[in-house]
Design a protein around this motif. Structure first.
Motif, PDB file in Angstrom:
ATOM      1  N   GLU A 197      -0.132  13.275  -2.381  1.00  0.00           N
ATOM      2  CA  GLU A 197      -1.145  13.588  -1.302  1.00  0.00           C
ATOM      3  C   GLU A 197      -2.493  13.076  -1.677  1.00  0.00           C
ATOM      4  O   GLU A 197      -2.684  12.390  -2.582  1.00  0.00           O
ATOM      5  N   GLY A 198      -3.492  13.318  -0.475  1.00  0.00           N
ATOM      6  CA  GLY A 198      -4.692  12.296  -0.762  1.00  0.00           C
ATOM      7  C   GLY A 198      -5.035  11.299  -0.298  1.00  0.00           C
ATOM      8  O   GLY A 198      -4.014  10.543   0.639  1.00  0.00           O
ATOM      9  N   SER A 199      -6.097  10.458  -0.316  1.00  0.00           N
ATOM     10  CA  SER A 199      -6.255   9.120   0.479  1.00  0.00           C
ATOM     11  C   SER A 199      -5.808   7.997  -0.508  1.00  0.00           C
ATOM     12  O   SER A 199      -5.635   8.264  -1.960  1.00  0.00           O
ATOM     13  N   VAL A 200      -5.563   6.856   0.027  1.00  0.00           N
ATOM     14  CA  VAL A 200      -5.056   5.743  -0.656  1.00  0.00           C
ATOM     15  C   VAL A 200      -5.799   4.514  -0.113  1.00  0.00           C
ATOM     16  O   VAL A 200      -6.062   4.337   1.071  1.00  0.00           O
ATOM     17  N   VAL A 201      -6.180   3.448  -1.254  1.00  0.00           N
ATOM     18  CA  VAL A 201      -6.673   2.247  -0.488  1.00  0.00           C
ATOM     19  C   VAL A 201      -5.538   1.010  -0.831  1.00  0.00           C
ATOM     20  O   VAL A 201      -4.691   0.981  -1.693  1.00  0.00           O
ATOM     21  N   VAL A 202      -5.329   0.406   0.297  1.00  0.00           N
ATOM     22  CA  VAL A 202      -4.620  -0.666   0.380  1.00  0.00           C
ATOM     23  C   VAL A 202      -5.165  -2.258   0.812  1.00  0.00           C
ATOM     24  O   VAL A 202      -6.128  -1.994   1.409  1.00  0.00           O
ATOM     25  N   GLU A 203      -4.478  -3.109   0.429  1.00  0.00           N
ATOM     26  CA  GLU A 203      -4.985  -4.366   0.881  1.00  0.00           C
ATOM     27  C   GLU A 203      -4.396  -4.733   2.184  1.00  0.00           C
ATOM     28  O   GLU A 203      -3.300  -4.553   2.424  1.00  0.00           O
ATOM     29  N   ILE A 204      -4.996  -5.111   3.277  1.00  0.00           N
ATOM     30  CA  ILE A 204      -4.608  -5.628   4.540  1.00  0.00           C
ATOM     31  C   ILE A 204      -4.814  -6.987   4.770  1.00  0.00           C
ATOM     32  O   ILE A 204      -5.579  -7.782   4.160  1.00  0.00           O
ATOM     33  N   TYR A 205      -4.144  -7.534   5.845  1.00  0.00           N
ATOM     34  CA  TYR A 205      -4.436  -8.954   6.261  1.00  0.00           C
ATOM     35  C   TYR A 205      -4.290  -8.801   7.957  1.00  0.00           C
ATOM     36  O   TYR A 205      -3.213  -8.177   8.509  1.00  0.00           O
TER      37      TYR A 205
END
Length: 289
Positions: A197-205
């Motif tokens: 659970e909680g927030s997650v950071v990802v790379e986007i294009y």
């Protein structure tokens, strides 16, 4: 790998330009449902450190946050980020730490000291016709996730290329300084495992988001609210209440926020082929399959 339940979706169009505040940074946010994403602090010129502070302190709980930057450098093709350098970092987290350490005196999360470093610079193509002897020629080196983007029809740029209007190298390196500061507080997938659970950071294009909205890669940039709203509608989102010209930083952030909302629950996007081999070194671009 099953993703947690996200309630909010943020997309950040990033900038590696010189200076403190940047018109090229835009931050859009939406929640579950179909309401149109909104721009956070409209009219505000963000600094990179302000974005880092927002992510760490002001972002809503349970947010999937996408950053339009490369979280790492190619590694799998040569077995190292910088094969000719004895102190080449071992993995992505070590790379972030190295960029931060070498650039500690550079203001505004800039990275001049790293790209001009005696060893690192041998691998970059820089302005003034300066191509390092380890750059490799051509379009440069690519990560495995960027090869996946190519197979989808995109035309990514090497993070070792620092020349040209479409280059992404500087924004990626400045982003690594931010990721180094964020990583103790927010998981960065796939360098960090997905939490329950909680927030997650990802790379986007952002081109991937545009393609999922029905736009070809060559026309991924939307410069009118009419085009943006047509793309939002294709993603099942309500339109933005605006018309006329929109800058592509704003449109990229808004559309990609809506795309994250429609895609966050898809297990195949969290389990792309080949991820296990590079998750700790090169990372991955969410949505690249």
């Amino acid at each position: 790998m099953t993703p947690p339940r996200f309630h909010h979706f943020a997309a950040i169009d990033w900038s590696g330009a010189a200076g403190e505040r940047h018109k090229g940074i835009a931050l859009a946010l939406c929640s579950e449902g179909d309401a149109a994403p909104r721009i956070v602090r409209p009219g505000h010129r963000w600094s990179r450190t302000e974005v880092a502070d927002w992510l760490a302190d002001d972002m809503p709980q349970d947010t999937l946050a996408g950053l339009d930057l490369g979280m790492s450098l190619p590694h799998a093709d040569r077995g190292a980020f910088f094969p000719a350098w004895d102190e080449s970092p071992a993995d992505a987290r070590d790379l972030w730490a190295a960029v931060e350490r070498i650039c500690a005196g550079d203001p505004h999360l800039s990275v001049s000291s790293f790209v001009d470093h005696a060893e690192a610079s041998r691998h970059f193509r820089r302005h003034g016709g300066r191509e390092g002897d380890c750059f490799g020629g051509g379009r440069g080196r690519f990560r495995q996730s960027e090869r996946a983007q190519e197979r989808m029809g995109c035309r990514p740029y090497s993070n070792f290329n620092l020349v040209g209007a479409a280059q992404v190298g500087k924004s990626s390196l400045t982003g690594m300084r931010m990721l180094h500061r964020l990583s103790p507080r927010l998981p960065v997938w796939p360098v960090d495992p997905l939490p329950g659970e909680g927030s997650v950071v990802v790379e986007i294009y952002t081109t991937i988001a545009a393609m999922q909205a029905g736009r070809p890669p060559s026309r991924s940039k939307m410069r009118s609210y009419e085009d943006l709203n047509a793309a939002l509608t294709a993603l099942g989102s309500q339109p933005v209440e605006a018309s006329g010209i929109v800058d592509d930083h704003t449109s990229d952030a808004i559309l990609t926020s809506a795309w994250l909302r429609t895609s966050a629950h898809r297990p195949e996007l969290w389990n792309p082929p080949g991820l296990g081999e590079v998750s700790q070194t090169e990372g991955w671009t969410f949505g690249a399959v």
